[in-house]
Design an enzyme around this catalytic site. Structure first.
Site, PDB file in Angstrom:
ATOM      1  N   GLY A  69      60.124  45.674  48.539  1.00 56.59           N
ATOM      2  CA  GLY A  69      58.890  45.825  49.295  1.00 56.59           C
ATOM      3  C   GLY A  69      58.736  44.705  50.303  1.00 56.59           C
ATOM      4  O   GLY A  69      59.723  44.169  50.817  1.00 56.59           O
ATOM      5  N   CYS A  70      57.504  44.328  50.598  1.00 57.73           N
ATOM      6  CA  CYS A  70      57.227  43.265  51.572  1.00 57.73           C
ATOM      7  C   CYS A  70      57.970  41.992  51.195  1.00 57.73           C
ATOM      8  O   CYS A  70      57.879  41.523  50.058  1.00 57.73           O
ATOM      9  CB  CYS A  70      55.723  43.004  51.624  1.00 57.73           C
ATOM     10  SG  CYS A  70      55.269  41.628  52.702  1.00 57.73           S
ATOM     11  N   PHE A  71      58.714  41.426  52.146  1.00 59.08           N
ATOM     12  CA  PHE A  71      59.560  40.276  51.796  1.00 59.08           C
ATOM     13  C   PHE A  71      58.807  38.956  51.687  1.00 59.08           C
ATOM     14  O   PHE A  71      59.344  37.976  51.184  1.00 59.08           O
ATOM     15  CB  PHE A  71      60.756  40.126  52.737  1.00 59.08           C
ATOM     16  CG  PHE A  71      60.500  40.224  54.215  1.00 59.08           C
ATOM     17  CD1 PHE A  71      59.290  39.876  54.796  1.00 59.08           C
ATOM     18  CD2 PHE A  71      61.517  40.679  55.057  1.00 59.08           C
ATOM     19  CE1 PHE A  71      59.086  39.959  56.163  1.00 59.08           C
ATOM     20  CE2 PHE A  71      61.329  40.769  56.434  1.00 59.08           C
ATOM     21  CZ  PHE A  71      60.105  40.411  56.982  1.00 59.08           C
ATOM     22  N   TRP A  72      57.559  38.886  52.123  1.00 55.26           N
ATOM     23  CA  TRP A  72      56.837  37.617  52.070  1.00 55.26           C
ATOM     24  C   TRP A  72      56.650  37.122  50.633  1.00 55.26           C
ATOM     25  O   TRP A  72      56.985  35.993  50.297  1.00 55.26           O
ATOM     26  CB  TRP A  72      55.466  37.760  52.735  1.00 55.26           C
ATOM     27  CG  TRP A  72      55.525  38.026  54.207  1.00 55.26           C
ATOM     28  CD1 TRP A  72      56.560  37.777  55.054  1.00 55.26           C
ATOM     29  CD2 TRP A  72      54.486  38.608  54.998  1.00 55.26           C
ATOM     30  NE1 TRP A  72      56.242  38.161  56.329  1.00 55.26           N
ATOM     31  CE2 TRP A  72      54.964  38.677  56.336  1.00 55.26           C
ATOM     32  CE3 TRP A  72      53.200  39.082  54.730  1.00 55.26           C
ATOM     33  CZ2 TRP A  72      54.208  39.189  57.381  1.00 55.26           C
ATOM     34  CZ3 TRP A  72      52.437  39.587  55.770  1.00 55.26           C
ATOM     35  CH2 TRP A  72      52.936  39.644  57.085  1.00 55.26           C
ATOM     36  N   GLU A 118      63.299  45.748  54.307  1.00 52.20           N
ATOM     37  CA  GLU A 118      62.909  44.339  54.242  1.00 52.20           C
ATOM     38  C   GLU A 118      63.553  43.759  52.985  1.00 52.20           C
ATOM     39  O   GLU A 118      63.360  44.277  51.879  1.00 52.20           O
ATOM     40  CB  GLU A 118      61.390  44.191  54.170  1.00 52.20           C
ATOM     41  CG  GLU A 118      60.675  44.567  55.447  1.00 52.20           C
ATOM     42  CD  GLU A 118      59.196  44.195  55.412  1.00 52.20           C
ATOM     43  OE1 GLU A 118      58.828  43.267  54.655  1.00 52.20           O
ATOM     44  OE2 GLU A 118      58.411  44.831  56.145  1.00 52.20           O
TER      45      GLU A 118
END
Length: 453
Positions: A69-72, A118
């Site tokens: 999912g979102c890489f942050w 991502e």
């Protein structure tokens, strides 16, 4: 001026002549070192060519690329794992799509199976953390049963994917996935949708994405995890889980050699050429990189062997890679002896002062053996000691196989130098004028230690 030069020349010739024909009490010509003992600065005492030299080593840095999912948030989670060297946000696993954030987030690519995902490239020290542990964190940090989404983040860019670097990683990923599937099934979840394949190319994301949550502590970081955890026993390798007591290393001087859980050819070479024959008073302790709790270490430990010289639990000097006997004993000499007369004798072919303190201590010891001050190897026996009245320890012979002889033609003299076979340090010289036609080994006391029988 000419007369002064002539007188100086005559004096110099007289001195050299005196050394060439000197009696037993003056057979050493090098001056005694008088510099006081100072704190160890091993790096400065090593030759520059050696102190900056890159040693051969077995590297334990690996990388794997993970999409969750979102890489942050994923990047932040991996960076918190001990043994992870770096976590880099990026894009991978796409085809015919430009690897930029602007492009992969376009609406037309939302359901594009060729869109990039991502991902985070996780670089880790496999001697300190296992791939299994990283994959446990990976699966526990998101919901792998969701296809092309994580919560409200919907689209192929958010797909769950593991991109491996080699067949071994692929096998481990399949094993961990099967284990987690069992745990998820027991918890009422469905099939894992994570795609496992080989990495073809990784594209680093734009700079503003790197360490995003460190720069923006209140940034977007949703938790989509299932809450299903691996059991604690599967999080550690058998050797890393082994109880290690480092409390003895918190006092005094010690040598720590970081070895590998798996086969490490340079570790074996160090053991064969150095450690197996080492009997010095500063103990060598073998550890894994994950077994350094309580110690203050500065040197990176992702290559083996990594050799550390520690005092009171803190690293004084360390080096990644194989150390030859010559390099090891030079470093040990600096660590143990400091800038002393003994170091000067051992490594700069210096000479003890006549009737020095160590000589006075050693000339009348009880029965026993004199050993190499660094390696601990037996060198001379009290049964072979005699009083030459020279002010230096004298023996008729060395312990069999303990020393090597080298020609020494310095200072206009022809002599035979004696060195320790194990450590290579300078010990003294041998002359043919011992008692009853025997040799006379004239030895510096400062580079010896005594061991009673």
């Amino acid at each position: 001026m000419k007369n002064i030069s002539f007188i100086t020349a005559i004096a110099l010739v007289s001195v050299l002549t005196f050394y060439a024909v000197a009696p037993k009490s003056t057979e050493y010509s090098a001056a005694r070192t008088t510099s006081a003992q100072t704190p160890n600065d091993i790096e400065a005492m090593m030759p520059k060519s050696q102190s900056t030299e890159k040693m051969p080593a077995t590297t334990h840095l690996e990388s794997i690329v993970l999409g969750a999912g979102c890489f942050w948030g994923a990047e932040k989670r991996y960076q918190a794992i001990p043994g992870v060297v770096d976590a880099i946000s990026g894009y991978a696993d796409g085809k015919n799509v430009s690897a930029t954030y602007r492009e992969i987030t376009k609406k037309k690519h939302k359901n594009n199976v060729n869109n990039h995902a991502e991902v985070v490239k996780v670089i880790f020290n496999s001697a300190k953390v296992s791939l299994e542990t990283i994959l446990h964190s990976y699966y526990e940090g998101h919901n792998p049963t969701q296809l092309n989404r994580q919560g409200n983040d919907v689209g192929t860019q958010y797909r769950s994917t593991i991109l491996t670097s080699n067949e071994q990683q692929n096998a481990i990923a399949l094993k961990i996935t099967a284990q987690y599937q069992t745990l998820l099934t027991d918890a009422g979840y469905g099939k894992i949708e994570t795609k496992i394949s080989s990495l073809t190319e990784f594209f680093e994301a734009e700079q503003y994405h790197q360490d995003y949550l460190a720069k923006n502590p209140r940034g977007y970081c949703p938790d989509h995890s299932t809450g299903v955890k691996f059991t604690a026993d599967t999080d550690e390798t058998k050797l890393a889980n082994k109880k290690i007591d480092n409390s003895p290393l918190l006092k005094g001087k010690h040598i720590v050699v970081i070895e590998s859980e798996n086969y490490c050819p340079y570790c074996e070479k160090f053991k064969k050429n150095v450690a197996n024959d080492y009997k010095g008073t500063i103990a060598i302790n073998f550890r894994l990189a994950s077994q350094l709790k309580g110690l203050t270490i500065k040197t990176e430990t992702w290559a083996t062997p990594t050799i550390l010289f520690i005092q009171d639990g803190k690293e004084v000097f360390g080096k990644q890679g194989y150390m030859s006997p010559e390099y090891f004993y030079k470093a040990l000499g600096a660590f143990k002896l400091g800038k002393s007369e003994a170091f000067n004798v051992a490594f700069d072919e210096g000479t003890d002062g006549r009737f020095c303190k160590e000589y006075e201590i050693f000339k009348n010891t009880p029965d026993g053996v004199f050993i190499d001050k660094l390696s601990g190897a037996p060198l001379f026996d009290t049964n072979d000691r005699f009083n030459s009245k020279s002010g230096w320890l004298s023996f008729t012979k060395a312990v069999d196989g303990s020393v090597i002889e080298k020609p020494d033609n310095r200072y206009g003299m022809v002599r035979t130098e004696i060195r320790s076979k194990t450590s290579g340090i300078h010990l003294g010289h041998v002359f043919p004028d011992g008692p009853n036609g025997q040799p006379r080994f004239c030895i510096n006391a400062t580079v010896l230690e005594f061991r009673a029988r």
